[in-house]
Design an enzyme around this catalytic site. Sequence first.
Site, short mmCIF file in Angstrom:
data_model
loop_
_atom_site.label_atom_id
_atom_site.label_comp_id
_atom_site.label_asym_id
_atom_site.label_seq_id
_atom_site.Cartn_x
_atom_site.Cartn_y
_atom_site.Cartn_z
CE LYS A 87 27.37 -37.42 -22.63
NZ LYS A 87 27.67 -38.31 -23.83
CB SER A 162 31.39 -38.18 -23.75
OG SER A 162 30.05 -38.56 -24.50
CB SER A 186 29.97 -41.02 -26.10
OG SER A 186 31.01 -40.39 -26.51
#
Length: 484
Positions: A87, A162, A186
């Site tokens: 990420k 996210s 997320s």
Amino acid sequence: MSAPADTALLELSARELSAAIRQRSVSAREVLDAHFARIDTVNPAINAVVTQVREQAYAAASRADELTASTPADELTPLHGVPMTHKDTHATAGIRTTLGSPVFAEQVPDHDDLVVARFRSAGVISTGKNNVPEFAAGSHTFNELFGTTHNPYDHTRSAGGSSGGAAAAIASRIQPLGDGSDMGGSLRNPAAFCNVVGFRPSAGVLPLVPSPDAWAWLGRSGPIARSVDDIALAMSVLAGPDPRVPLACPVERAAFRALAAEELPEPDARPLAGVRIGLSTDFGVGVPVEAEIVEVLRAQARVFEELGAVVEEAVPDLTDADEVFDTTRAFDMATMLRTVVAEHREQVKPEVVWNVEKGLALTGPQLMDAALARTRLHAATRAFFGEHDLLLCPTSQVLPFPSEERWPRTVAGVEMQTYVEWMRSATLVSATGCPAVSVPGGFSPDGLPVGLQLVAAHGRDVELLRTARAYDLATRHADRAPVL
């Protein structure tokens, strides 16, 4: 034993892939070839991977193959040779980490965040970074640097966020496993949108390190995968305290290792006999949820019953959860990003500016009220889990929405006032502090993925994953791959 074809390699779980490398039926370099070939094939359509370090990754794969040749298979690490993009909000030593923001477009950290470091120690080969919304704010993955990540099941739709880049990459068979983070959904929302599994652990199980606020409790790191079995494997290498964070770790790594080593239930078994599950479609506070999601949730509740669970309409009293989440999020956003907004306001997206300013405007009485509300919420949650083992509810209130939208303006006919309001199905759970997992629950009539959310009491992460794994094994919705 001959090496599996590249297409077969891409379908393997992280557990299977690492086992194949350790047993020398395929090399780490061959797996990496398949990984990068898949990125070349599908990434132009979905835009999940935004940074690649191929030379660095092949050097690591060569070292992994040398270690494979000189080391007994049972002495190699659990994720030996498994490739992974990380990420883009997680710091990766020597790999660009932008946080999805023009402010940090050229940032190259000199350290790994704890989740990355533990994955690398377990044998993961880092290959690059996957896309995020700016500063991981919001559950739709787009930013000014790299553009929008698209849903693998419908390229006109959002992949969530996210951790949307990770979810899209995993669903697209680029990689079997990834790292993510979750403050208000997320990990869970993108998992639901992309037909994969996202796990938010209890506070302290996987500390957020390094962090400028070591006492922060709302945000979590966690894994995302195509199966709960791989989530259990990931937690067996990720879990454990860190002295830089003073939060107690309620679940030891050994407990996850034991879970990962358990024999899987037989297909005709009733592995959930005696498990008590509360079911809610609106969280007891009138949360609007699209009808297609409610329909899938109620149908899948019957699967839990067929596996032996007792399912009844029940939900904790979440009256205080909105106040707890909204105040804590605003405080945390301002704590982390006030300097960035002050110095680079014109480069930061308006939703982040709004959230930071909301945090800066908090008063002492508001913080006191939120602390008291959190105590009441904790008591209500404890009471519920005194009578139930799990809560079953929607992961997301909406199906994947058009990717050109910044966020859904209406949900089931109800207008949304802010960019986080449409995520209340996740944020209410975040406020409780409880562990939660989103598992694939099937598809809408139009073929869009639907996620189911399971929640357990604080510290009951292993029991939560055991139940989720039984459901996942019985249904295997994630085996339905997107057409790319």
